[in-house]
Design a protein around this motif. Sequence first.
Motif, PDB file in Angstrom:
ATOM      1  N   LEU A  23     -46.683 -78.603  74.536  1.00  0.00           N
ATOM      2  CA  LEU A  23     -48.202 -79.016  74.888  1.00  0.00           C
ATOM      3  C   LEU A  23     -49.155 -78.401  74.362  1.00  0.00           C
ATOM      4  O   LEU A  23     -50.335 -78.917  73.946  1.00  0.00           O
ATOM      5  N   ALA A  24     -48.976 -76.886  74.250  1.00  0.00           N
ATOM      6  CA  ALA A  24     -50.060 -76.156  73.469  1.00  0.00           C
ATOM      7  C   ALA A  24     -50.306 -76.346  72.211  1.00  0.00           C
ATOM      8  O   ALA A  24     -51.389 -76.292  71.613  1.00  0.00           O
ATOM      9  N   LEU A  25     -49.403 -76.819  71.393  1.00  0.00           N
ATOM     10  CA  LEU A  25     -49.348 -77.259  70.106  1.00  0.00           C
ATOM     11  C   LEU A  25     -49.910 -78.425  69.861  1.00  0.00           C
ATOM     12  O   LEU A  25     -50.789 -78.863  68.907  1.00  0.00           O
ATOM     13  N   GLN A  26     -49.699 -79.623  70.478  1.00  0.00           N
ATOM     14  CA  GLN A  26     -50.133 -80.877  70.427  1.00  0.00           C
ATOM     15  C   GLN A  26     -51.001 -81.566  71.178  1.00  0.00           C
ATOM     16  O   GLN A  26     -51.790 -82.456  70.999  1.00  0.00           O
ATOM     17  N   ILE A  79     -47.734 -66.148  84.314  1.00  0.00           N
ATOM     18  CA  ILE A  79     -47.019 -65.569  83.420  1.00  0.00           C
ATOM     19  C   ILE A  79     -45.344 -65.240  83.168  1.00  0.00           C
ATOM     20  O   ILE A  79     -45.095 -65.315  82.003  1.00  0.00           O
ATOM     21  N   ASN A  80     -45.119 -65.538  84.324  1.00  0.00           N
ATOM     22  CA  ASN A  80     -43.410 -65.686  84.297  1.00  0.00           C
ATOM     23  C   ASN A  80     -42.888 -67.566  84.675  1.00  0.00           C
ATOM     24  O   ASN A  80     -43.059 -67.749  85.842  1.00  0.00           O
ATOM     25  N   VAL A  81     -42.447 -68.038  83.527  1.00  0.00           N
ATOM     26  CA  VAL A  81     -42.303 -69.275  83.655  1.00  0.00           C
ATOM     27  C   VAL A  81     -40.740 -69.546  83.535  1.00  0.00           C
ATOM     28  O   VAL A  81     -40.126 -69.329  82.513  1.00  0.00           O
ATOM     29  N   VAL A  87     -44.874 -66.188  79.163  1.00  0.00           N
ATOM     30  CA  VAL A  87     -45.828 -67.114  78.739  1.00  0.00           C
ATOM     31  C   VAL A  87     -46.488 -66.926  77.360  1.00  0.00           C
ATOM     32  O   VAL A  87     -47.176 -67.546  77.042  1.00  0.00           O
ATOM     33  N   PHE A  88     -46.217 -65.852  77.246  1.00  0.00           N
ATOM     34  CA  PHE A  88     -47.127 -64.976  75.938  1.00  0.00           C
ATOM     35  C   PHE A  88     -47.185 -65.901  74.533  1.00  0.00           C
ATOM     36  O   PHE A  88     -48.058 -66.000  74.030  1.00  0.00           O
ATOM     37  N   PRO A  89     -46.021 -66.575  74.291  1.00  0.00           N
ATOM     38  CA  PRO A  89     -46.199 -67.404  73.227  1.00  0.00           C
ATOM     39  C   PRO A  89     -46.995 -68.648  73.217  1.00  0.00           C
ATOM     40  O   PRO A  89     -47.746 -68.887  72.198  1.00  0.00           O
ATOM     41  N   VAL A  90     -47.142 -69.156  74.432  1.00  0.00           N
ATOM     42  CA  VAL A  90     -48.112 -70.439  74.575  1.00  0.00           C
ATOM     43  C   VAL A  90     -49.566 -69.779  74.560  1.00  0.00           C
ATOM     44  O   VAL A  90     -50.457 -70.317  74.083  1.00  0.00           O
ATOM     45  N   ALA A  91     -49.630 -68.614  75.232  1.00  0.00           N
ATOM     46  CA  ALA A  91     -51.216 -67.922  74.967  1.00  0.00           C
ATOM     47  C   ALA A  91     -51.473 -67.857  73.455  1.00  0.00           C
ATOM     48  O   ALA A  91     -52.582 -67.890  73.309  1.00  0.00           O
ATOM     49  N   ASP A  92     -50.437 -67.141  72.873  1.00  0.00           N
ATOM     50  CA  ASP A  92     -50.580 -67.144  71.383  1.00  0.00           C
ATOM     51  C   ASP A  92     -51.073 -68.329  70.829  1.00  0.00           C
ATOM     52  O   ASP A  92     -52.043 -68.379  70.090  1.00  0.00           O
ATOM     53  N   VAL A  93     -50.482 -69.517  71.161  1.00  0.00           N
ATOM     54  CA  VAL A  93     -50.610 -70.861  70.399  1.00  0.00           C
ATOM     55  C   VAL A  93     -52.394 -71.177  70.882  1.00  0.00           C
ATOM     56  O   VAL A  93     -53.166 -71.579  70.072  1.00  0.00           O
ATOM     57  N   LEU A  94     -52.572 -71.091  72.131  1.00  0.00           N
ATOM     58  CA  LEU A  94     -53.619 -71.451  72.635  1.00  0.00           C
ATOM     59  C   LEU A  94     -54.979 -70.398  71.916  1.00  0.00           C
ATOM     60  O   LEU A  94     -55.906 -70.859  71.485  1.00  0.00           O
ATOM     61  N   ARG A  95     -54.668 -69.240  71.795  1.00  0.00           N
ATOM     62  CA  ARG A  95     -55.503 -68.269  71.207  1.00  0.00           C
ATOM     63  C   ARG A  95     -55.745 -68.790  69.609  1.00  0.00           C
ATOM     64  O   ARG A  95     -56.969 -68.882  69.285  1.00  0.00           O
ATOM     65  N   PRO A 137     -49.355 -57.257  77.965  1.00  0.00           N
ATOM     66  CA  PRO A 137     -49.605 -56.634  76.506  1.00  0.00           C
ATOM     67  C   PRO A 137     -51.004 -56.353  76.243  1.00  0.00           C
ATOM     68  O   PRO A 137     -52.116 -57.191  76.655  1.00  0.00           O
ATOM     69  N   GLU A 138     -51.302 -55.402  75.333  1.00  0.00           N
ATOM     70  CA  GLU A 138     -52.742 -54.935  74.884  1.00  0.00           C
ATOM     71  C   GLU A 138     -53.378 -56.261  74.519  1.00  0.00           C
ATOM     72  O   GLU A 138     -54.636 -56.420  75.011  1.00  0.00           O
ATOM     73  N   ARG A 139     -52.996 -56.971  73.769  1.00  0.00           N
ATOM     74  CA  ARG A 139     -53.827 -58.120  73.231  1.00  0.00           C
ATOM     75  C   ARG A 139     -54.032 -59.272  74.352  1.00  0.00           C
ATOM     76  O   ARG A 139     -55.243 -59.941  74.130  1.00  0.00           O
ATOM     77  N   PHE A 140     -53.833 -59.050  75.497  1.00  0.00           N
ATOM     78  CA  PHE A 140     -54.209 -60.246  76.497  1.00  0.00           C
ATOM     79  C   PHE A 140     -54.963 -59.250  77.663  1.00  0.00           C
ATOM     80  O   PHE A 140     -55.191 -59.908  78.555  1.00  0.00           O
ATOM     81  N   ARG A 141     -55.100 -58.123  77.368  1.00  0.00           N
ATOM     82  CA  ARG A 141     -55.778 -57.328  78.784  1.00  0.00           C
ATOM     83  C   ARG A 141     -57.334 -57.624  78.951  1.00  0.00           C
ATOM     84  O   ARG A 141     -57.665 -57.469  80.123  1.00  0.00           O
TER      85      ARG A 141
END
Length: 127
Positions: free
Chosen positions: A46-49, A59-61, A66-74, A92-96
Amino acid sequence: MLEDRRKRVLIVEDEAMISMLIEDMVLDFGCQVVGPAARLDHALTLALQAEIDIGLLDINVDGSVVFPVADVLRFRKIPFIFSTGYDFRSLPERFRDCPTLSKPFSYQNFADTLQTALATPDLRAAV
């Protein structure tokens, strides 16, 4: 909510009852539900398409983060909000700097966070 077109909210949540409550709130706000996704692979698809205006990501699915999904949305420059029953300071630091709702959250807290995330141009640019 903010425009004539209904905002599309990706919901990633593996707990059925919580997912249904969030879906009801999203619909109450005049938004459209994308998903919900209860597994990481479905959420990534879904995040990709999918056409999405914002994501609400547990966060825990189903035992996965869920961080790979957040990376795609970002990467797609789509804002997102994390939700968690855990200590959000362990992100992780990149999502703080990302908006985070602590479970259980109230209807009003969710509404305010969603409204702010959708209306904040800086947030869209930052993600």
